[in-house]
Design an enzyme around this catalytic site. Structure first.
Site, PDB file in Angstrom:
ATOM      1  N   CYS A  31      -4.773 -11.365   7.488  1.00  0.00           N
ATOM      2  CA  CYS A  31      -5.412 -10.046   7.480  1.00  0.00           C
ATOM      3  C   CYS A  31      -6.915 -10.129   7.680  1.00  0.00           C
ATOM      4  O   CYS A  31      -7.520  -9.246   8.289  1.00  0.00           O
ATOM      5  CB  CYS A  31      -5.083  -9.314   6.184  1.00  0.00           C
ATOM      6  SG  CYS A  31      -5.508 -10.234   4.689  1.00  0.00           S
TER       7      CYS A  31
ATOM      8  N   GLU B 268      -3.816  -3.359   0.250  1.00  0.00           N
ATOM      9  CA  GLU B 268      -4.620  -4.293   1.040  1.00  0.00           C
ATOM     10  C   GLU B 268      -3.995  -4.319   2.425  1.00  0.00           C
ATOM     11  O   GLU B 268      -2.882  -4.821   2.602  1.00  0.00           O
ATOM     12  CB  GLU B 268      -4.631  -5.677   0.400  1.00  0.00           C
ATOM     13  CG  GLU B 268      -5.772  -6.550   0.914  1.00  0.00           C
ATOM     14  CD  GLU B 268      -5.304  -7.635   1.839  1.00  0.00           C
ATOM     15  OE1 GLU B 268      -5.558  -7.509   3.056  1.00  0.00           O
ATOM     16  OE2 GLU B 268      -4.688  -8.602   1.371  1.00  0.00           O
TER      17      GLU B 268
ATOM     18  N   GLU C 206      -5.341  -4.097  15.680  1.00  0.00           N
ATOM     19  CA  GLU C 206      -5.035  -5.384  15.063  1.00  0.00           C
ATOM     20  C   GLU C 206      -3.869  -6.058  15.805  1.00  0.00           C
ATOM     21  O   GLU C 206      -2.755  -5.538  15.833  1.00  0.00           O
ATOM     22  CB  GLU C 206      -4.670  -5.203  13.589  1.00  0.00           C
ATOM     23  CG  GLU C 206      -4.478  -6.510  12.849  1.00  0.00           C
ATOM     24  CD  GLU C 206      -4.191  -6.319  11.373  1.00  0.00           C
ATOM     25  OE1 GLU C 206      -4.721  -7.088  10.559  1.00  0.00           O
ATOM     26  OE2 GLU C 206      -3.421  -5.396  11.034  1.00  0.00           O
TER      27      GLU C 206
ATOM     28  N   GLU D 295      11.221  -8.696   4.345  1.00  0.00           N
ATOM     29  CA  GLU D 295      12.631  -8.879   4.696  1.00  0.00           C
ATOM     30  C   GLU D 295      12.896 -10.219   5.363  1.00  0.00           C
ATOM     31  O   GLU D 295      13.929 -10.853   5.131  1.00  0.00           O
ATOM     32  CB  GLU D 295      13.058  -7.731   5.614  1.00  0.00           C
ATOM     33  CG  GLU D 295      14.525  -7.714   5.992  1.00  0.00           C
ATOM     34  CD  GLU D 295      14.861  -6.529   6.873  1.00  0.00           C
ATOM     35  OE1 GLU D 295      16.027  -6.415   7.298  1.00  0.00           O
ATOM     36  OE2 GLU D 295      13.953  -5.709   7.151  1.00  0.00           O
TER      37      GLU D 295
ATOM     38  N   GLY E 173      -0.010  -5.242   3.555  1.00  0.00           N
ATOM     39  CA  GLY E 173       0.671  -5.164   4.846  1.00  0.00           C
ATOM     40  C   GLY E 173      -0.135  -4.321   5.823  1.00  0.00           C
ATOM     41  O   GLY E 173      -1.357  -4.216   5.723  1.00  0.00           O
TER      42      GLY E 173
ATOM     43  N   LYS F 118       9.252  -7.075  -4.207  1.00  0.00           N
ATOM     44  CA  LYS F 118      10.022  -7.000  -2.968  1.00  0.00           C
ATOM     45  C   LYS F 118       9.286  -7.782  -1.892  1.00  0.00           C
ATOM     46  O   LYS F 118       8.273  -7.339  -1.353  1.00  0.00           O
ATOM     47  CB  LYS F 118      10.223  -5.557  -2.494  1.00  0.00           C
ATOM     48  CG  LYS F 118      11.360  -5.459  -1.457  1.00  0.00           C
ATOM     49  CD  LYS F 118      11.235  -4.289  -0.533  1.00  0.00           C
ATOM     50  CE  LYS F 118      10.368  -4.562   0.654  1.00  0.00           C
ATOM     51  NZ  LYS F 118      10.924  -5.601   1.579  1.00  0.00           N
TER      52      LYS F 118
ATOM     53  N   GLY G 250       1.083   1.202   4.863  1.00  0.00           N
ATOM     54  CA  GLY G 250       0.316   1.584   3.687  1.00  0.00           C
ATOM     55  C   GLY G 250       0.162   3.093   3.577  1.00  0.00           C
ATOM     56  O   GLY G 250       0.243   3.674   2.483  1.00  0.00           O
TER      57      GLY G 250
END
Length: 493
Positions: free
Chosen positions: A284, A250, A385, A178, A228, A175, A233
């Protein structure tokens, strides 16, 4: 004509029963480049059933490692032949520069080839546990692997999961994010042209709240691998706990890049710029916290800002562009909001901070390279972040101070140190609580090396032999070499 992107289940491209289509946008122009189907819960469940059936009938899971390796090499060849097209699609959908996109596709080719080679080298382990007992340790596929990837590296993150999951013999369900499904669809079209068995790989487009959640909750999904945000997560981990499926995560980062007073300043400036502004900071592992020793603080900042001012921002398909667009308007607004927060918190905005709306950039989502100095560890722009082209620069006194500041974070994904003293470098890097670290460089890594973080930056590892292990079960087989009655229970003699 705008392309209509479909789902891929059981070897067939299908329209979703959901009539709503997702507009897929070029972030450099806001042009609609595709319309994507949105998988329903029922279609996601169908994909899971298909993957389970395919796994259990052994059409892929029971092929020899050599046979699986050959098909991985076929996929690698297909990607390599279509490298330019895939890179152009990545630029168009994600907004990154062509140079970055080409490097991603090349890495995708290398990843498939690496795991094909690794299959030839993975051996069962056998030993004598006792004079009459032979033990064999074998690796087996887990079953159905749900793979959920982010929007910042659409094709590369897909391949980082697809290649080891297929190599291990699992049936997979991918997946993509989007908003960036284009290269995933093209990748599956290329995979369809290989000898990969029908039903071994499904592709679901759509939302995390429907397709992603259904995969995470599905009792017949044996592993969820997600890259993500930490927040999502945590949600996936909670959903996956219902049937205790394996979870590989991750997640986010707020990585420290430590510049010691004895560092080569020009080298450190060069990599510090690359560490945050590559990918427009939407990486990331970005070195989003610069820690600079007070003895060189002013000199470093002066050189850093001078270089940052010269970064050429523009559409990714322009070969002169060095930094591309932000992936979406929503994410751009989030970054701009953090910049405003930084100003309100009292950090010094030394460079940038604005959306770029001149020189032909007004239709896209572009943000100036942004530099905050004189920050403190309690500021939100230091602790949270931002995931954009925003660097925060903090002063430290000595080695002990640098380590304390570096580890004063909920995250633990990456970190770096720049110094001419190699002993000092190793001493510091060993104390940094992060899974991916560098000395006198940044971002450079290889498919052979494990990728993942400490603390809220995730669980498990991608890449290397560790990445293959993530998608395998370990089984012990004990063989009696001298079968005799045990007569443990005397009354049964």
């Amino acid at each position: 004509m705008t392309k209509h992107l479909k789902l891929y289940i059981d070897g067939e491209w299908i329209d979703s029963a959901n009539p709503k289509l997702q507009d897929v946008i070029n972030p450099a122009t806001q042009e609609v480049i595709a319309k994507a189907s949105q998988a329903t819960k029922e279609e996601t469940e169908k994909a899971i059933r298909t993957a389970k059936r395919t796994f259990e009938n052994g059409v892929w899971s029971e092929q020899t490692p050599s046979a699986r390796a050959e098909i991985l090499l076929q996929i690698a060849d297909k990607i390599e032949v279509n490298l330019n097209e895939l890179a152009e699609l990545e630029v168009m959908n994600n907004g990154k520069t062509k140079r970055e996109a080409e490097a991603d596709v090349e890495d995708a080719v290398n990843t498939f080839r690496y795991y094909a080679g690794l299959l030839h080298n993975q051996m069962d382990e056998a030993f004598e546990a006792d004079k009459d007992l032979q033990t064999v340790i074998v690796k087996e596929p887990m079953g159905v692997a749900g793979l959920i990837v982010p929007w910042n590296f659409p094709i590369l993150m897909s391949v980082w999961k697809i290649a080891p999951a297929l190599a291990a013999g699992n049936s997979i369900i991918l997946k993509p994010a989007e908003i960036t499904p284009v290269t995933a669809v093209r990748l599956y079209e290329l995979m369809e042209q290989t000898d990969l068995p029908k039903g071994a790989a499904q592709l679901l487009l759509g939302t995390g709240s429907v397709a992603g959640q259904t995969l995470a909750e599905g009792n017949d999904v044996n592993i969820i691998s997600f890259t993500g945000s930490t927040k999502v997560g945590q949600q996936i981990m909670q959903a996956a706990s219902e049937n205790l499926k394996k979870v590989s995560l991750e997640l986010g980062g707020k990585s420290p890049n430590i510049i010691l007073g004895d560092a080569d300043i020009d080298l450190a400036v060069d990599y510090a710029l690359f560490g945050i502004f590559m990918g427009a900071g939407q990486v990331c592992t970005s070195g989003s916290r610069l820690l600079v020793q007070e003895s060189i603080y002013e000199e470093f900042i002066e050189k850093y800002i001078e270089k940052a001012k010269a970064i050429r921002v523009g559409p990714g398909n322009d070969t002169k562009s060095e930094m591309g667009a932000i992936v979406s308007e929503k994410h751009m607004e989030s970054i701009l909001n953090y910049i405003q927060i930084g100003v309100e918190e009292g950090a010094h905005l030394a460079l940038g901070g604005n959306r770029m709306e001149s020189d032909g950039l007004e239709k896209g989502f572009f943000i100036e390279p942004t530099v905050f100095t004189d920050v403190t560890s309690d500021m939100r722009i230091v602790r949270e972040e931002i995931f954009g082209p925003v660097i925060v620069i903090q002063k430290f006194k000595d080695e002990k101070d640098a380590i304390q500041i570096a580890n004063d974070t909920d995250y633990g994904l990456a970190g770096a140190v720049f110094t001419k003293d190699q002993a000092k470098a190793i001493r510091i890097i060993k104390k940094i609580r992060a899974g991916i670290t560098w000395v006198n460089t940044y971002h450079l890594s290889s498919v052979q090396s494990p990728w993942g973080g400490y603390k809220t930056s995730g669980i498990g590892r991608s890449l290397g032999k560790y990445g293959l292990d993530e998608y395998q079960e370990t089984k012990q087989i004990n063989i009696s070499m001298n079968p005799e009655r045990l007569d443990w229970f005397e009354g049964n003699k």
